[in-house]
Design a protein around this motif. Structure first.
Motif, PDB file in Angstrom:
ATOM      1  N   UNK A   1       3.079  -5.025  -0.235  1.00 60.19           N
ATOM      2  CA  UNK A   1       2.296  -5.371  -1.426  1.00 60.19           C
ATOM      3  C   UNK A   1       2.558  -4.349  -2.514  1.00 60.19           C
ATOM      4  N   UNK A   2       2.344  -4.777  -3.753  1.00 61.19           N
ATOM      5  CA  UNK A   2       2.496  -3.881  -4.885  1.00 61.19           C
ATOM      6  C   UNK A   2       3.948  -3.689  -5.297  1.00 61.19           C
ATOM      7  N   UNK A   3       4.198  -2.645  -6.062  1.00 64.75           N
ATOM      8  CA  UNK A   3       5.539  -2.324  -6.536  1.00 64.75           C
ATOM      9  C   UNK A   3       5.869  -0.896  -6.149  1.00 64.75           C
ATOM     10  N   UNK A   4       7.169  -0.639  -5.968  1.00 63.07           N
ATOM     11  CA  UNK A   4       7.575   0.693  -5.518  1.00 63.07           C
ATOM     12  C   UNK A   4       8.960   1.013  -6.042  1.00 63.07           C
ATOM     13  N   UNK A   5       9.315   2.273  -5.935  1.00 63.25           N
ATOM     14  CA  UNK A   5      10.586   2.794  -6.423  1.00 63.25           C
ATOM     15  C   UNK A   5      11.193   3.621  -5.290  1.00 63.25           C
TER      16      UNK A   5
END
Length: 278
Positions: free
Chosen positions: A33-37
């Motif tokens: 879930x969500x966004x990541x780098x």
């Protein structure tokens, strides 16, 4: 495949947080879930869930949560029997780059992320299967790796397959279809030439391929089907031996009795006395 270590991590959206390291083992990283780098092998991968990364041993990596969105992820450190059980480094790079594009969401890849979500649920502390969670997880991990392997198969294999090797899976499938047909028609007369013709294969090639699949010649496979059926009829019915011989594809009751004794070590009548279930 050994599941060395795993954890489910939630990174806050209030501030950028980092997670990662370097491990002497393969790793699967699933952004649920969500966004990541992700920083790995000199490249930056900015992704939105779902995204699944493959990480080679001894390659430093850092996962940074984006302030705009909370991030949850599952990581799994794996001990594998051989490097062949995990996609190679070039495939890892291509697969990881795929995670940054919308192509990853096409229908053909949906099973990878569906299985990863199932894996996440299995390893969750709230899972009702906690006692066997790791065993179930290993099955899902193998499935994920197989699915990813299938994604690369056309690109990695098509150019080096020769015409004869391309024909082999088709021939194999025809033989398996024939085997299923024999299970239903074992009592009918069959010859090797007729079986090969029905599979649209040269006789000698048919015999070699049949043996490679079953470990038996076509006629031995058919004979075993007939013997198994005869043994069951003897054990569960009162039909005369001659009628059973005819019903299982034998024209001669004497040949049937001799073959039965060679197979089971006793005559049909002795088998019936010993194994009767009626």
């Amino acid at each position: 495949m050994e599941l060395r270590k795993y954890d489910i991590v939630h990174l806050s959206a209030e501030a950028e947080l980092e997670s990662g390291g370097i491990h002497p083992c393969y790793e699967i990283l699933f952004i649920s879930s969500g966004s990541a780098h992700l920083r790995w092998m000199g490249k930056d991968y900015r992704v939105q869930a779902p995204a699944l990364f493959l990480l080679a041993p001894n390659t430093p990596h850092t996962l940074i949560s984006e302030r705009s969105s909370p991030c949850s992820f599952l990581y799994l450190e794996l001990g594998v029997e051989s490097a062949a059980a995990f996609p190679g480094l070039p495939q890892q790079r291509d697969w990881n780059m795929l995670q940054t594009s919308e192509e990853r969401l096409k229908p053909g890849l949906a099973s990878v992320y569906t299985t990863a979500h199932s894996l996440l649920e299995t390893l969750s502390p709230q899972s009702p299967f906690a006692a066997v969670a790791e065993q179930i997880a290993q099955l899902d991990i193998r499935k994920i790796l197989l699915l990813i392997g299938c994604y690369f198969l056309p690109a990695s294999e098509a150019d080096r397959l020769t015409g004869s090797r391309l024909e082999q899976p088709e021939a194999s499938e025809r033989i398996r279809t024939l085997m299923r047909n024999l299970e239903s028609t074992y009592f009918e007369p069959h010859t090797v030439n007729q079986l090969a013709a029905s599979a649209h294969l040269d006789v000698s090639y048919f015999i070699r391929q049949f043996r490679s699949i079953t470990g038996k010649s076509p006629l031995k496979y058919l004979q075993d089907l007939r013997m198994n059926a005869a043994a069951w009829f003897l054990s569960t019915t009162q039909k005369p031996v001659q009628e059973i011989a005819s019903a299982t594809g034998f024209q001669s009751v004497h040949y049937f009795s001799r073959l039965f004794k060679m197979t089971y070590g006793v005559s049909p009548s002795e088998w019936r006395k010993r194994e009767t279930r009626v």
